[in-house]
Design an enzyme around this catalytic site. Structure first.
Site, PDB file in Angstrom:
ATOM      1  CB  SER A 158      -0.849   0.003   1.276  1.00 52.00           C
ATOM      2  OG  SER A 158      -1.531   1.238   1.429  1.00 52.00           O
ATOM      3  CE1 TYR A 171      -4.555  -2.059   4.818  1.00 52.73           C
ATOM      4  CE2 TYR A 171      -3.296  -0.040   4.511  1.00 52.73           C
ATOM      5  CZ  TYR A 171      -4.004  -1.107   3.982  1.00 52.73           C
ATOM      6  OH  TYR A 171      -4.144  -1.219   2.621  1.00 52.73           O
TER       7      TYR A 171
END
Ligand code: NAD
Length: 276
Positions: A158, A171
């Protein structure tokens, strides 16, 4: 719809770049993973789908990809939060045809909350699925890749593997760690025809992001439209969501011959987000 590729019929199998390859894409019952699976199948790879969801819907997707692209498509329902399930999935894939050429570690979940309120169980779950499953899958897949003399590992990390945002502690930590793991695997496999790279998407409109819109609206106490324009796309200079087809095309490139010398990288697909 969100997850559908253009329904173009593909070239004869022998002419396709990934004909004869076997690709396992984790978290491919939805969103980016499904887009990647469709793109690899369009190039002739046999596919193992994985992910959670409604059994009937998954079977319809499996049959649709198989028929559209004339490749073999299996489904493995391993729950990637459990290390033994990850290893079992790799073993089942290898026992079917003896090959696992392309491993795409894509499955991931999100939880948005300030650290003081972040449930420790969510932290553990996010690290298990977004990080540890990547390690367990690679660990189990590498011996066969080495003995077959070929391997392409693509980790869907990401932009949050490169930079942080508030309220996403687990995350962001997991995605940064995936980039570190990607580099280590690249170095350990450099003398084989194996590569390991990470793709770092900015915002792609998938069910994962749809859920975040609701969560962010609550966290910031603002409307959906405000979340999209002032939170999600604020840092993404192109002011558009990337598409699952774009991520699929990059995965195909990395999996093919032209990607042979690209290893240990983190490739942003983020509309300029991390250029800032
Ligand atoms: P999604 O929610 O649409 O899909 C996630 C997939 O993971 C689904 O197939 C789901 O069933 C699977 N999954 C979840 N928990 C699982 C488990 N325990 N075992 C097996 N499978 C499980 O999400 P998405 O947006 O397509 O995200 C895919 C990946 O891309 C994730 O790693 C995510 O972090 C990353 N990513 C997404 C975006 C985005 O904007 N959508 C941006 C950057 C990175």
């Amino acid at each position: 719809m969100l997850n559908r590729m253009e329904s173009t019929r593909t070239e004869p199998l022998a002419l396709r770049a990934l004909a004869g390859r076997t690709a396992l894409v984790t978290g491919s019952t939805s969103g980016i993973g499904l887009g990647i699976a469709r793109a690899l199948a369009a190039q002739g790879a046999n596919i193992v789908l994985n992910g959670l969801g409604d059994a009937g819907a998954i079977e319809r997707t499996r049959m649709e990809i198989e028929a559209m692209h004339e490749v073999g498509v299996h489904y493995d329902g391993a729950d990637l939060s459990m290390p033994s399930a990850v290893t079992g999935m790799i073993e089942r894939t290898l026992s079917r045809g003896g090959r696992l050429d392309i491993l795409v570690n894509n499955a991931g979940i999100q939880h948005v909350s300030p650290i003081e309120d972040f449930p420790p169980a969510k932290w553990d779950q996010i690290l298990a699925i977004n990080l540890s499953s990547v390690f367990h899958a690679i660990r189990a897949a590498l011996p066969a890749m080495k003995s077959n003399g070929f391997g392409r590992i693509v980790n869907v990390a990401s932009a949050h593997g490169l930079v942080a945002s508030p309220f996403k502690s687990a995350y962001v930590a997991a995605k940064h760690a995936v980039l570190g793991l990607t580099k280590v695997v690249a170095l350990e496999t450099a003398e084989f025809d194996i590569t390991c790279n990470a793709i770092c998407p900015g915002y792609v409109w998938t069910p994962l992001v749809e859920k975040q819109i609701e969560d962010q609206a609550k966290a910031h106490r603002i409307s959906r439209d405000e979340v999209i324009n002032t939170v999600l796309l604020k840092a993404q200079p192109k002011k558009r969501f990337a598409t699952v087809e774009e991520i699929g095309a990059l995965t195909v490139f990395l999996a093919g011959d032209a990607g042979r010398s690209i290893t240990g990288t983190a490739l942003p697909v983020d509309g300029g987000w991390t250029a800032q």
